[in-house]
Design an enzyme around this catalytic site. Structure first.
Site, short mmCIF file in Angstrom:
data_model
loop_
_atom_site.label_atom_id
_atom_site.label_comp_id
_atom_site.label_asym_id
_atom_site.label_seq_id
_atom_site.Cartn_x
_atom_site.Cartn_y
_atom_site.Cartn_z
N VAL A 1 1.03 -1.28 -0.03
CA VAL A 1 0.20 -0.10 0.01
C VAL A 1 0.96 1.22 0.09
O VAL A 1 1.55 1.62 0.99
CB VAL A 1 -0.98 0.18 1.26
N PRO A 2 0.99 1.98 -1.16
CA PRO A 2 2.36 2.72 -1.45
C PRO A 2 2.39 4.12 -0.81
O PRO A 2 2.11 5.05 -1.33
CB PRO A 2 2.50 2.77 -3.11
N CYS A 3 2.27 4.23 0.64
CA CYS A 3 2.34 5.45 1.25
C CYS A 3 3.59 6.15 0.92
O CYS A 3 3.75 7.54 1.12
CB CYS A 3 2.22 5.17 2.93
N HIS A 4 4.58 5.63 0.46
CA HIS A 4 5.86 6.31 0.12
C HIS A 4 5.78 7.00 -1.12
O HIS A 4 6.66 7.88 -1.35
CB HIS A 4 6.88 5.20 -0.10
#
Length: 289
Positions: free
Chosen positions: A252-255
């Site tokens: 889940v690409p919070c970056h």
């Protein structure tokens, strides 16, 4: 299309961390390859081979990929998360993340009960960004964090497990290893065999995490744009808090969420790792063309 890069030994990441610290202090625009190599204790050839092996990019290309100007480019003139898909010349490649992840949200009661009644497994295995630590339910991955020389595997596990204090956890490295391999190996990203994740949080948090899953590989968005996309345009601060609580890092690409200026801001597992992930993903995109 070139052959896509695959996951590499985590030992390379220790040198990559030092390289990112060097780039942060000296700036990618002034990259002097011989000096850079000396600072890493490597020859120019060794440094180049390291980056090629780890992310498929040259040191210079990697430096550009983690630069502030690159983040600004990814954000420039983007009106919403969904608008980014084809605007940076990535074609269908930029939809990779949409294709290889499928998710379901657990009932809110599970979150309120602290995971009571849930049986979870957890374990650790190498990744391109250090040792990955995963928690999972029978429905899929529920947490992903990282261990390194500053955070032990047990500490990373406790960081994830505290979100569900009433769940029952059993360590099983053998069962989580295939999940970790699939999550970090682009060669295994497939709509036919997606990574399964489980989102456990408040309704608001889950709506933010669902939106993060729509950010394509090689793109970025801002907290304000995520707030807009979930219909809460004045909730940027709350969105930032929800992004920070994302339990399933990388997948889940919070970056891919940055400040309005393009600054990388914070990351639960460290800004250097956030830079590393964004640079590595630039290599994924490059290899797919």
């Amino acid at each position: 299309m070139n052959q896509m890069i695959t996951a590499t030994p985590q030992t390379d990441y220790e040198t990559i961390q030092a390289a990112i610290r060097y780039l942060s202090e000296n700036g990618p625009d002034l990259l002097d390859l011989p000096r850079f190599a000396r600072a890493m204790g490597l020859s120019e050839r060794q440094l180049t081979d390291l980056f090629r092996r780890w992310c498929g990019l040259s040191p210079k290309s990697f430096a550009q990929a983690v630069a502030l100007d690159h983040a600004k480019f990814l954000l420039r003139d983007r009106q919403s998360v969904l608008d980014t898909t084809y605007e940076v010349g990535l074609s269908s490649t930029s939809r990779l993340h949409d294709l290889f992840v499928t998710y379901e949200a657990m009932p809110p009661g599970i979150f309120r009960a602290g995971g009571a009644g849930l049986d979870m497994i957890w374990g650790a295995a190498p990744s391109p960004f250090g040792m990955a630590v995963v928690t999972a339910t029978e429905y899929g991955m529920s947490g992903l964090g990282f261990a390194d020389d500053q955070t032990t595997i047990e500490e990373a596990f406790q960081d994830l497990a505290q979100r569900w204090p009433n769940a029952r956890f059993t360590r099983d490295d053998a069962r989580v290893a295939p999940m970790i391999a699939q999550a970090f190996d682009p060669a295994q990203w497939s709509a036919d065999r997606p990574v399964r994740v489980v989102l456990i949080g408040t309704d608001f948090e889950v709506s933010v995490w669902e939106t993060l899953l729509k950010i394509p590989v090689g793109c970025a968005t801002t907290y304000a744009k995520v707030a807009h996309d979930i219909g809460r345009p004045t909730a940027s601060r709350a969105v930032g808090a929800a992004v920070g609580k994302n339990p399933i890092s990388f997948v889940v690409p919070c970056h891919r969420v940055v400040g309005t200026s393009g600054a990388l801001t914070g990351y639960h597992w460290g800004v250097p790792r956030k830079r590393a992930i964004l640079g590595w993903e630039a290599g994924v995109i490059s290899a797919a063309h």
